[in-house]
Scaffold this active site. Structure first.
Site, mmCIF file in Angstrom:
data_model
loop_
_atom_site.group_PDB
_atom_site.id
_atom_site.type_symbol
_atom_site.label_atom_id
_atom_site.label_comp_id
_atom_site.label_asym_id
_atom_site.label_seq_id
_atom_site.Cartn_x
_atom_site.Cartn_y
_atom_site.Cartn_z
ATOM 1 N N LYS A 13 -7.552 -3.703 6.502
ATOM 2 C CA LYS A 13 -7.959 -3.025 7.746
ATOM 3 C C LYS A 13 -9.480 -2.863 7.807
ATOM 4 O O LYS A 13 -10.116 -3.187 8.803
ATOM 5 C CB LYS A 13 -7.297 -1.633 7.844
ATOM 6 C CG LYS A 13 -5.781 -1.666 7.752
ATOM 7 C CD LYS A 13 -5.172 -0.278 7.853
ATOM 8 C CE LYS A 13 -5.475 0.658 6.707
ATOM 9 N NZ LYS A 13 -4.922 0.243 5.393
ATOM 10 N N ARG A 173 0.433 5.422 -3.329
ATOM 11 C CA ARG A 173 -0.065 5.256 -1.952
ATOM 12 C C ARG A 173 0.913 4.405 -1.137
ATOM 13 O O ARG A 173 1.155 4.674 0.035
ATOM 14 C CB ARG A 173 -1.454 4.597 -1.958
ATOM 15 C CG ARG A 173 -2.564 5.559 -2.357
ATOM 16 C CD ARG A 173 -3.819 4.839 -2.787
ATOM 17 N NE ARG A 173 -4.453 4.081 -1.731
ATOM 18 C CZ ARG A 173 -5.402 3.172 -1.933
ATOM 19 N NH1 ARG A 173 -5.830 2.917 -3.168
ATOM 20 N NH2 ARG A 173 -5.936 2.537 -0.929
#
Ligand code: AP5
Length: 217
Positions: A13, A173
């Protein structure tokens, strides 16, 4: 261009956002970067966020939404175009963001969901290095600096590994992502603004797909 980049840690991203920011007039808003800035400054918010980040858990919604609200209030350029990276990450955050953007009359135009395989994520994140001086992002194998240990962009010599890029923390995560963030895909699909893209592609290819999709709509 009013976009959200959605995807697991290591989907790329930040890398695509850096290209889009360079080529289009958009404000790049990464909650991860905003939170790390708060930690660096030693602010009360940063102190609260640090243990969540170091353990790979989400910072509470109300803290992150407030951070975004302040950013939108203080950055006038956002009205001309924005690119959210790593936000929203829960349904609550997605709803909160819609409310904030409704107030300024600038709703999200498109969400790009970067689907990425777990083994690729692990490879990318364990090899990521960041320049302490300018924030340029490298990968020790896939995208190393031209001269070992020296940043191509600013000649800084401190290329560090993020504290949450350790293998165990990355695994947490990913679990946190699957439980809390993946459900947002359905939220945006129902709104008719979701675009699925392959996070395994090169960042330049992804940037081209995003730019083409945005200009076509
Ligand atoms: P954040 O900083 O947002 O991290 P993340 O979402 O886990 O994403 P990353 O920055 O790790 O990965 P990326 O997808 O940007 O990949 P990148 O381009 O760098 O958040 C960190 C923490 O902050 C969270 O865990 C949480 O605690 C907290 N937080 C943040 N936002 C929050 C929110 N909204 N709510 C609550 N808590 C929040 O690339 C990674 C590596 O891969 C690099 O080395 C790069 O060179 C390489 N690479 C990238 N793309 C490619 C490609 N296409 N091909 C080959 N290599 C590539």
């Amino acid at each position: 261009m009013r976009l959200v980049l959605l995807g697991p840690p290591g989907a790329g991203k930040g890398s695509v956002a850096a290209l889009l920011k360079k080529n289009f007039s958009v404000v790049h808003i990464s909650t991860g970067d905003l939170l790390r800035d708060e930690i660096k400054e030693g602010s009360p918010l940063g102190k609260e966020a640090k243990s969540y980040i170091d353990n790979g858990n989400l910072v509470p919604d109300e803290v992150v939404i407030k951070l975004i609200e302040n950013k939108i209030k203080t950055d006038d350029q956002i009205k001309n175009g924005y690119l959210f990276d790593g936000f929203p990450r829960t349904k609550n955050q997605a709803k909160g963001l819609d409310e904030i953007l409704e107030k300024i009359g600038k709703p999200i135009e498109a969400v790009f969901y970067m689907e990425t395989a777990a083994d690729l994520i692990l490879m990318r994140l364990t090899g990521r290095r960041i320049c302490r001086d300018c924030g340029a992002v490298y990968h020790i194998h896939r995208h190393p600096p031209k001269k070992e240990g020296v940043c191509d962009q600013c000649s800084g010599t401190d290329l560090y590994q993020r504290s949450d890029d350790k293998e165990e923390t990355i695994k947490n995560r990913l679990d946190v992502y699957l439980e809390n963030t993946l459900p947002i895909v359905d939220y945006y699909e129902a709104k008719g603004i979701l675009n699925k893209i392959d996070g395994g592609l090169e960042s330049e290819e992804l940037e081209a797909i995003i730019a083409k999709t945005c200009h076509a709509s």
